[in-house]
Design a protein around this motif. Structure first.
Motif, PDB file in Angstrom:
ATOM      1  N   VAL A 144      -8.128   1.420   3.412  1.00 58.34           N
ATOM      2  CA  VAL A 144      -7.430   0.581   2.437  1.00 58.34           C
ATOM      3  C   VAL A 144      -7.179   1.362   1.152  1.00 58.34           C
ATOM      4  N   ALA A 145      -8.173   2.112   0.688  1.00 56.34           N
ATOM      5  CA  ALA A 145      -8.019   2.901  -0.534  1.00 56.34           C
ATOM      6  C   ALA A 145      -6.927   3.948  -0.371  1.00 56.34           C
ATOM      7  N   ALA A 146      -6.883   4.590   0.799  1.00 55.35           N
ATOM      8  CA  ALA A 146      -5.862   5.604   1.053  1.00 55.35           C
ATOM      9  C   ALA A 146      -4.472   4.986   1.005  1.00 55.35           C
ATOM     10  N   PHE A 147      -4.315   3.833   1.650  1.00 44.71           N
ATOM     11  CA  PHE A 147      -3.012   3.164   1.639  1.00 44.71           C
ATOM     12  C   PHE A 147      -2.618   2.781   0.210  1.00 44.71           C
ATOM     13  N   THR A 148      -3.580   2.233  -0.543  1.00 40.12           N
ATOM     14  CA  THR A 148      -3.298   1.830  -1.924  1.00 40.12           C
ATOM     15  C   THR A 148      -2.878   3.029  -2.761  1.00 40.12           C
ATOM     16  N   ASN A 149      -3.587   4.144  -2.641  1.00 38.18           N
ATOM     17  CA  ASN A 149      -3.249   5.342  -3.403  1.00 38.18           C
ATOM     18  C   ASN A 149      -1.828   5.804  -3.127  1.00 38.18           C
ATOM     19  N   LEU A 150      -1.433   5.756  -1.867  1.00 37.20           N
ATOM     20  CA  LEU A 150      -0.106   6.239  -1.498  1.00 37.20           C
ATOM     21  C   LEU A 150       0.988   5.244  -1.883  1.00 37.20           C
ATOM     22  N   TYR A 151       0.683   3.957  -1.745  1.00 36.44           N
ATOM     23  CA  TYR A 151       1.744   2.952  -1.858  1.00 36.44           C
ATOM     24  C   TYR A 151       1.948   2.421  -3.273  1.00 36.44           C
ATOM     25  N   LEU A 152       0.850   2.248  -4.017  1.00 40.01           N
ATOM     26  CA  LEU A 152       0.928   1.545  -5.305  1.00 40.01           C
ATOM     27  C   LEU A 152       1.862   2.215  -6.306  1.00 40.01           C
ATOM     28  N   PRO A 153       1.761   3.533  -6.535  1.00 40.71           N
ATOM     29  CA  PRO A 153       2.680   4.130  -7.522  1.00 40.71           C
ATOM     30  C   PRO A 153       4.145   4.024  -7.118  1.00 40.71           C
ATOM     31  N   ARG A 154       4.423   4.068  -5.840  1.00 36.66           N
ATOM     32  CA  ARG A 154       5.812   3.907  -5.377  1.00 36.66           C
ATOM     33  C   ARG A 154       6.280   2.479  -5.609  1.00 36.66           C
ATOM     34  N   LEU A 155       5.381   1.526  -5.396  1.00 38.65           N
ATOM     35  CA  LEU A 155       5.710   0.121  -5.611  1.00 38.65           C
ATOM     36  C   LEU A 155       6.050  -0.130  -7.083  1.00 38.65           C
ATOM     37  N   HIS A 156       5.270   0.449  -7.991  1.00 32.54           N
ATOM     38  CA  HIS A 156       5.535   0.287  -9.428  1.00 32.54           C
ATOM     39  C   HIS A 156       6.923   0.813  -9.788  1.00 32.54           C
ATOM     40  N   ARG A 157       7.276   1.931  -9.200  1.00 33.50           N
ATOM     41  CA  ARG A 157       8.584   2.510  -9.507  1.00 33.50           C
ATOM     42  C   ARG A 157       9.731   1.694  -8.927  1.00 33.50           C
ATOM     43  N   ALA A 158       9.392   0.833  -7.969  1.00 37.82           N
ATOM     44  CA  ALA A 158      10.399  -0.079  -7.425  1.00 37.82           C
ATOM     45  C   ALA A 158      10.449  -1.395  -8.202  1.00 37.82           C
ATOM     46  N   ASN A 194      -2.558   6.040  11.945  1.00 38.91           N
ATOM     47  CA  ASN A 194      -2.963   4.927  12.802  1.00 38.91           C
ATOM     48  C   ASN A 194      -3.645   3.817  12.028  1.00 38.91           C
ATOM     49  N   SER A 195      -4.133   4.126  10.819  1.00 34.19           N
ATOM     50  CA  SER A 195      -4.815   3.096  10.024  1.00 34.19           C
ATOM     51  C   SER A 195      -3.838   2.158   9.334  1.00 34.19           C
ATOM     52  N   PHE A 196      -2.570   2.558   9.233  1.00 33.62           N
ATOM     53  CA  PHE A 196      -1.633   1.742   8.467  1.00 33.62           C
ATOM     54  C   PHE A 196      -1.485   0.331   9.048  1.00 33.62           C
ATOM     55  N   TYR A 197      -1.436   0.236  10.395  1.00 37.65           N
ATOM     56  CA  TYR A 197      -1.360  -1.109  10.972  1.00 37.65           C
ATOM     57  C   TYR A 197      -2.623  -1.893  10.645  1.00 37.65           C
ATOM     58  N   GLY A 198      -3.793  -1.261  10.842  1.00 36.70           N
ATOM     59  CA  GLY A 198      -5.052  -1.947  10.593  1.00 36.70           C
ATOM     60  C   GLY A 198      -5.168  -2.427   9.162  1.00 36.70           C
ATOM     61  N   VAL A 199      -4.678  -1.624   8.227  1.00 33.50           N
ATOM     62  CA  VAL A 199      -4.706  -1.992   6.814  1.00 33.50           C
ATOM     63  C   VAL A 199      -3.823  -3.213   6.564  1.00 33.50           C
ATOM     64  N   LEU A 200      -2.609  -3.181   7.104  1.00 29.76           N
ATOM     65  CA  LEU A 200      -1.685  -4.294   6.872  1.00 29.76           C
ATOM     66  C   LEU A 200      -2.160  -5.575   7.558  1.00 29.76           C
ATOM     67  N   GLY A 201      -3.033  -5.445   8.572  1.00 26.84           N
ATOM     68  CA  GLY A 201      -3.569  -6.608   9.248  1.00 26.84           C
ATOM     69  C   GLY A 201      -4.942  -7.009   8.772  1.00 26.84           C
ATOM     70  N   SER A 202      -5.422  -6.387   7.664  1.00 24.69           N
ATOM     71  CA  SER A 202      -6.770  -6.646   7.172  1.00 24.69           C
ATOM     72  C   SER A 202      -6.744  -7.497   5.915  1.00 24.69           C
TER      73      SER A 202
END
Length: 787
Positions: A373-387, A500-508
């Motif tokens: 979850v932390a890895a996904f947040t690190n990668l996704y959050l700054p891109r989300l802010h810029r959107a 492979n964790s991306f699905y698990g994260v989105l389903g958690s």
């Protein structure tokens, strides 16, 4: 302005004199550096409509802050403002206050150091500059500026292990590294028959702790590893240092190690400024290794073919006490051996390299356990802010389960020539192909033109242009292909796990981006893909006998040679892939990332029934393959690969299946094995080994055999004045006797051999014999004479 390269080791933040201070320890080509940044403001976000009410509350509590309008919105398209604070304490107080009054401070749980790094896309490597000052053993920089860079360097490592009495009094500390290997041992060298140079003798426990601190200052490792090293070794070191009132200055710059317990008190955390501590057990689990037992003895035996000198807990404690009293050099060898074993496990699995590459890919801490979850947040959050969006708050109370992977009903039988076709990274390829993405969902739902969207499931609709996850998947995919080409196994494995964790994260429910429409659009699309795959194969005249998540099992109906099977398997995969390319282009105007591969040819294959039924089982099968001229049976989900079956049953299954697959007569083999079991020839193979997953006194209504055995074992331990072994969980070894389950180490009654025939041998035989017209009950009858 001159920048230097560094790789991030540790990160910390605190309040200092009314402002914040962040400290990043990095390793550089010139040695360790301490980067200090002051004055970074903690922030969270509030809906603009709540601004005035929230400000009034904060003012009433005298919490200093200021607000700023921002061009950001929530996922429900509500405009937000940023609320800034001078200190971490003020931000935490404000969060608690507002939440208690029903407000929702968005992203208030993002740590200051994490936000600072992720917003700059810093993942391990960085460029930095600042005001430099030389310190003893490191360089300090203040007024620092950081930016992302591709940089990595080898990190130094030490394996640490302590030996102590049953009451937690330290005897010695072992340290093994490329820089120096030694054991710091309490004792007088003059009294020892053997005085190896690698033993450092100290007169007392307090002197041992001081010598340990000096070792860290002298050899300055980046990473500390061990086995249960945090919850046992460091927990005890911190405790003993506090008892002696000695500062445990293991950190760089002679900074103290800090200990904290989790909120539930079941797990501890150690912070050593400038260093990271990685536990071997947690590291292997994070890298997706699995073992029936996680003891150092068991793992090292399986991985290295070598183990500890003593492994029984009672023998171990008694031996350690005896060696400390009578032969300290022997204890030192034992202590150092544990350190060496852990280092060899890290070397053989490239664990440290795996954690370094994971940090390079995602920016999470080197010592982060799990971390999907932390890895996904690190990668996704700054891109989300810029959107233009802020991330939603966790909403586990609204969690709706999504369907799991597709599992087809199986067709039980004993087959010749079964091939397996497997979709390569199915869930990541679905995300990439069908543009599944949190931002894409939000933008897709508000899009007013159907041509701008791709349909999902359960109401999910995804924007064709506004998304990040498909591109992240593509970047990771290409990086993994390159890592494979370069033979970088640790890097390739880190990428695979992250993708492979991306699905698990989105389903958690533990992920802030969870939405059941996201996870369902992945798994339900997977169901559709697997059903279509089955149809395409059957249209070619072959029989699909089973399917599981991303794998399809195809029977050719007769024996094929290996070259024949390889040819047909590859042709099927090519046909299916081309079908998806054309179908997705014509019907969805999408580029297919779906790729099915021909994986395995089983010359003989068993799909068993569910025990006691005619229905085919799921996730359980066995098959005979040939590799490099050597035949091998692969077992999946059967007794041979399950830890709750005895060695007798596991050995029987391997031998019986091998004979059946080879066409050998098995009548005499089965009969003789049953006779030998009943006559006590396999007593060493009758041991059950099972885990106690709860405290012993929590088993009340249903008391299974292993719990009864554990209770009996601790009753005997208590009588003998030994430490109770099973009260808080653990593993128990036991046998079934005529008086029920009894612990292996304290067997009192005769073994119930008929139990093992009926409950261990018979179920194994019944799984395969009916398919060759045989019956275990008949075969196991005693041989009768003619007269």
């Amino acid at each position: 302005m001159q920048y230097q390269q560094g790789f991030l080791i540790s990160r910390h933040s605190r309040d200092v004199r009314g402002t914040t201070e962040m400290v990043f320890w990095v390793q550089t080509d010139g040695g360790p550096a301490k980067l200090v940044i002051q004055g970074e403001r903690p922030i969270f976000f509030l809906p603009e409509i709540d601004q005035q009410s929230a400000v009034n509350l904060l003012d009433q509590e005298n919490i200093t802050h200021y607000t700023k309008p921002l061009d950001l919105h929530t996922f429900s398209h509500t405009k937000v403002v940023g609320v800034y604070f001078n200190t971490l304490n003020a931000c935490q107080r404000a969060t608690r206050l507002l939440q208690s009054q029903g407000f929702d401070p968005f992203e208030s749980d993002i740590r200051l150091t994490d936000r600072y790094l992720m917003e700059r896309f810093i993942c391990g490597g960085m460029l930095f500059t600042g005001d430099k000052s030389d310190k003893h053993g490191f360089t300090e920089y203040r007024n620092v500026k950081l930016k992302a860079a591709e940089y990595q360097r080898p990190l130094s490592r030490v394996s640490l292990d302590i030996e102590c009495s049953e009451k937690g009094i330290l005897y010695s500390v072992g340290l093994d590294s490329e820089m120096d290997s030694r054991v710091i041992m309490i004792g007088d060298p003059k009294e020892q028959d053997e005085r190896p140079e690698w033993i450092e003798w100290v007169p007392s426990e307090s002197a041992l702790l001081q010598a340990l601190c000096l070792w860290f200052h002298t050899y300055d490792p980046d990473v500390v590893v061990g086995w249960s090293v945090i919850d046992f070794d460091f927990r005890l070191l911190v405790k003993r240092a506090a008892y002696h009132r000695i500062p445990l200055t293991l950190g760089r710059g002679r900074e103290k190690a800090h200990w904290r317990d989790s909120s539930k008190g079941r797990q501890g955390f150690i912070t050593i400024p400038g260093r990271v501590v990685i536990d071997g057990i947690d590291a292997l689990k994070t890298a997706t290794y699995s073992f029936s037992s996680w003891s150092l003895e068991s793992v090292s035996q399986q991985m290295l073919g070598e183990g500890k000198a003593i492994d029984n807990p009672h023998d171990r404690m008694a031996s350690i006490n005896r060696m400390f009293a009578e032969d300290k050099a022997a204890l030192a060898k034992y202590n150092l051996q544990d350190c060496v074993l852990v280092n060899r496990i890290f070397d053989s699995t490239h664990l440290l390299e795996f954690f370094i590459q994971r940090s390079r890919l995602t920016g999470i801490e080197l010592d982060r356990v799990g971390g999907s979850v932390a890895a996904f947040t690190n990668l996704y959050l700054p891109r989300l802010h810029r959107a233009g969006y802020v991330a939603p708050t966790l909403a586990s109370e609204n969690w709706i389960a999504s369907p799991g992977g597709y599992v087809m009903d199986s067709k039980p039988g004993l087959y010749q020539s079964v091939v397996v076709l497997d979709y390569k990274s199915l869930y990541p390829s679905i995300i990439k192909t069908f543009l599944i993405d949190p931002l894409g969902l939000i933008e897709g739902l508000k899009a007013d033109i159907e041509t701008k969207t791709v349909p999902g499931f359960r109401g999910g609709i995804f924007h064709r242009n506004k998304h990040f996850l498909p591109a992240l998947i593509e970047d990771l995919w290409q990086a993994r292909d390159e890592a494979k080409r370069q033979g970088e196994k640790a890097f390739s494995q880190a990428i695979k796990i992250i993708m492979n964790s991306f699905y698990g994260v989105l389903g958690s429910s533990g992920c802030r981006f969870f939405d059941h429409r996201l996870a369902s659009s992945i798994t339900m699309r997977g169901h559709e893909i697997m059903k279509i795959t089955r149809r395409l194969i059957e249209e070619k005249g072959y029989e699909v006998i089973y399917g599981d998540t991303d794998s399809t099992f195809v029977s050719f109906g007769r024996a094929f040679s290996q070259p024949e099977a390889d040819k047909v398997g590859r042709e099927l995969a090519e046909y299916i892939n081309q079908w998806w390319v054309e179908h997705l282009s014509n019907d969805y105007q999408l580029a297919s990332a779906l790729e099915i591969e021909y994986e395995t040819h089983y010359q003989q294959f068993l799909m068993p029934t569910i025990r006691g039924q005619d229905t085919g089982s799921k996730k359980r099968y066995a098959g005979l393959i040939e590799r490099d001229g050597q035949k091998e049976i692969i077992f999946k989900g059967l007794e041979t690969v399950r830890t709750d079956w005895t060695p007798l049953a596991q050995d029987f299954q391997k031998s019986l299946y091998a004979k059946v697959f080879d066409g050998q007569d098995i009548d005499e083999y089965v009969r003789q094995l049953v006779d030998d079991t009943l006559n006590g020839k396999y007593n060493d193979k009758l041991v059950y080994r099972k885990r106690l997953r709860r405290k012993l006194d929590e088993y009340q209504k249903n008391v299974p055999p292993h719990v009864r055995a554990a209770r009996r074992a601790d009753e005997i331990n208590q009588k003998l004045g030994r430490q109770l072994q099973y009260q808080n969980g653990g593993w128990i070894e036991y046998l079934i006797t005529i008086h029920g389950p009894e612990p292996k180490e304290a067997l009192e009654s005769p073994i119930d051999y008929q139990h093992y025939v009926d409950k261990q041998l018979k179920p194994i035989a019944d799984g395969i014999l009916p398919f060759i017209g045989k019956d275990f009950a008949t075969l196991s009858l005693p041989q009768l004479g003619l007269f």
